[in-house]
Design a protein around this motif. Sequence first.
Motif, short mmCIF file in Angstrom:
data_model
loop_
_atom_site.label_atom_id
_atom_site.label_comp_id
_atom_site.label_asym_id
_atom_site.label_seq_id
_atom_site.Cartn_x
_atom_site.Cartn_y
_atom_site.Cartn_z
N THR A 1 -5.95 -1.33 4.69
CA THR A 1 -5.04 -0.48 3.92
C THR A 1 -5.30 -0.66 2.42
OG1 THR A 1 -3.36 -0.63 5.64
CG2 THR A 1 -2.62 0.05 3.46
N GLU A 2 -5.48 -1.91 2.00
CA GLU A 2 -5.82 -2.17 0.60
C GLU A 2 -7.15 -1.49 0.24
OE1 GLU A 2 -5.81 -6.22 -0.70
OE2 GLU A 2 -3.94 -6.68 0.32
N GLN B 1 3.75 1.93 2.69
CA GLN B 1 3.80 0.86 1.68
C GLN B 1 4.15 1.43 0.31
OE1 GLN B 1 0.53 -1.88 1.41
NE2 GLN B 1 0.29 -2.03 3.62
N THR C 1 -11.44 -6.83 0.47
CA THR C 1 -9.97 -6.79 0.39
C THR C 1 -9.38 -7.54 1.57
OG1 THR C 1 -9.92 -4.69 1.60
CG2 THR C 1 -9.96 -4.56 -0.80
N LYS C 2 -8.07 -7.83 1.50
CA LYS C 2 -7.43 -8.57 2.58
C LYS C 2 -7.24 -7.69 3.82
CE LYS C 2 -4.88 -11.74 -0.42
NZ LYS C 2 -3.53 -12.19 -0.87
N THR C 3 -6.91 -6.41 3.58
CA THR C 3 -6.65 -5.50 4.69
C THR C 3 -7.39 -4.18 4.46
OG1 THR C 3 -4.72 -4.46 3.65
CG2 THR C 3 -4.33 -6.46 4.96
N LYS D 1 -14.77 3.15 2.18
CA LYS D 1 -14.00 1.98 2.62
C LYS D 1 -14.53 1.56 3.98
CE LYS D 1 -10.57 4.66 5.06
NZ LYS D 1 -11.38 5.87 4.96
N LEU E 1 -7.75 1.28 -2.71
CA LEU E 1 -8.76 1.02 -3.74
C LEU E 1 -9.82 2.12 -3.74
CD1 LEU E 1 -10.02 -0.75 -5.92
CD2 LEU E 1 -11.05 -2.14 -4.12
N ALA F 1 -0.54 3.08 4.55
CA ALA F 1 -0.68 3.10 3.09
C ALA F 1 0.46 3.88 2.43
CB ALA F 1 -2.03 3.71 2.70
#
Length: 620
Positions: free
Chosen positions: A82-83, A339, A78-80, A42, A87, A336
Motif C-alpha cells: 500500500t505504501e 487509509q 517500503t514496508k507494505t 510498484k 509512493l 490505500a
Amino acid sequence: MTDSIAPLTGHDCIQAYLKTLDTSPGVYRMLDDQARVLYVGKARNLTARVSSYARPSGHSGRIARMIRETASMMFLTTKTETEALLLEQNLIKQLKPRYNVLLRDDKSFPNILVAKDHGFPQIKKHRGAKKEKGAYYGPFASAGAVNRTLNQLQKVFQLRNCSDATFDSRTRPCLLYQIKRCSGPCVGKVSEADYAESVRDAERFLSGKSTGIQEKLAKDMAKASEEMEFERAAALRDRIRALTQVQSSQGINPRGVAEADVIALHMEGGQACVQVFFIRANQNWGNRDYYPRVGPDVEAPEVMEAFIGQFYSNKQPPRLILLSHPVENEDLVTDALTQKAERKVELAVPLRGEKAELITGAARNARESLARKMSETATQGKLLKGLAAAFDLDSPPARIEVYDNSHIQGTNAVGAMIVAGPEGFLKSQYRKFNIKGDDLTPGDDFGMMKEVLTRRFKRLLKEDPDRKEDMWPDLLLIDGGAGQVSAVRQIMTEMGVDDVAMIGVAKGVDRDAGKEEFHRTGQRPFALRHNDPVLYFVQRMRDEAHRFAIGTHRAKRSKAIGATPLDEVPGVGGARKRALLGHFGSAKAVSRANLTDLKAVDGISDTLAETIYDFFHERG
C-alpha cells in the motif's frame, strides 16, 4: 590498449539489477541513457516484478520499447505494498514518465462554505485548505456549478455573501436585498434567530434534506395566506419555486446513493476519457472530464487504477466510488483510499439498479466527450500542418508560444505567454510576467518584450539546457512588425538560441482583423488570404494572448488600487489592517497616529503598536 566496455541496456541491464534485489515491496524507476525517467512502477515483490522485464519476449509493444530504452534503474523499498502504491502515484505526478498512464489535469475542486465565525453566517465559494471555521459542502465539479447553486440558494434562503468588513460598514441595504437575494441582516432587516433558522434550512438542503424544507415552506405559505399576509405568502411561494429549480437543474438526483463519485472510462484509438460525477447528499454536484495520457496497448484496469491513485492523491475520497471498469489491484487501492480517508472506502462496479444507471450515464458522457476531443484534435492537426506550410516550417509545431504585453501608459505593466499545440490551448502552461525593469521608459513595448523573453529563455536554458523535455517552443508568435521581430531575434541570438522559428503578427494599414501582415527575419512581409483557416487560427491565438495579458494587467491594477502602506508593515495582516482603517479612517491617519492612539485599537498589542509607529516614523 583495452577496448571500452559499452554500458548495458535493455534486458541485459535489467538482468544485472536482479542480483541486488530481495523480495521486499517497493517502487522501481526505469531510466534511459540520459537519466530521464521512463517509467515508475510498484511491486509486492521487487525481485519477481523486475525479473518479468528481464524476459526477452511476451511484452506489449509499449513495454518492449520501454525495456529497449532502459539504461539504469532505481529502487525504493517500503514496508507494505500500500505504501508502494502511494509512493508510486506521487512519483508519477512529480516526474511525469513517458510510459506511465498520466493524469494531466489535477486541479482542486471548490466547495460551499457556511462560515460560523459571525452572528450572521456568510455563505460563499471556497477552494483550497479548509482552515476557516464553518461547515463545508462539496466537492463541486467546477466554479460554475458552485456559482449556480449559490445563486439559487440566495433566492431560497436569502443568506448574505458579503465579507465581514462590508457587512460591518453597511448603513443601508444593498442591491441584493432589493432583489430579494439577501434578508438584509447588516441593517437589522431580519433577527438573528430568524437568520439562524434560514442557515439551518440551507445546511439541511446541502445535506440532502430538501423535501422537509419544501413541506415547511408550504405550511408557512398556507399560514401566511390564512392570516392574509399575502406579500409574505408570495415571497414564500417564490422561495419554493427557486428550490424546485435548484433540484431540476441538478439533473440526476439518485435516491439510493447519498454520497459517491461515479467514474466512467471510455477508450478509443489510443486515447481515453474519464468522466467523474460527484454525488453528495443525494444530489448531483456536477461532473468533470479528464483525458489521461495512455498508449494504444494499455488496458482499462491499468488506466482506472492509475487514474484513481493520482486523482485522490490530493483529494478526500468519498465512502463509495462507482466504477465502469474494475481496477488491477482492488484490495490494494481500497486499502490505500481507506487509509487516506481514515474511514472505510468501497469500490464497486455495479451491474444493475440505480448505481448501474449512474455508470451508464457517465460512460455515455465519456464516450461523447472523447469523440468531440478526437474531432477537435484532428482539426487542430490540420491547422498545424497548414501553419507549417504557410510559414515554411520544417514540420507542424508541437508547441507554439504567443507573447503579448499590457499596460496603461507604462503603469502596472505585465507580459503574458500563452501556449498552443496539437491539443489546443494548454492553459496550465500559461505564464505571466510582472515587468520589473526600473530603467524602462513608460510604454516601451520593445523593452518589455526583451525582459519577458530574456527571463523566459534564461530559465529554459537553466532548467533544460539539453532540451530533453517538451517545454521548448517550436514557434514563437510575437505581437508586432519588423522592428519587434528584429529586436526579439537579437535577444535570442545573444542567448545562443537561434533555431526557434519566429513570426511577427502585425495589423495591416487599416488595422483591421483579416489584413494582418506576417514578418520573418530577413524576409519580406506577407499576408494570407482573408478566408484562410490558418489566418483565423493565428488570430485566435493572438486574441487569446491579448485576453490573458489584459486580464493579468487588470488583476494587477486592482490589487494596486487596493494597496496601502499598511501592507508593508510586519505583523499587520488583513484583520489588523481592517481594525486600523476602521479606527483611524485612512492609512495616512494611521501613519500620523501617536503611540498611545495605536495601542488603543482593538487587536493591536503594545508590541505591534510600537512596530507600526517605528515603521512610519523611521521611514520619514
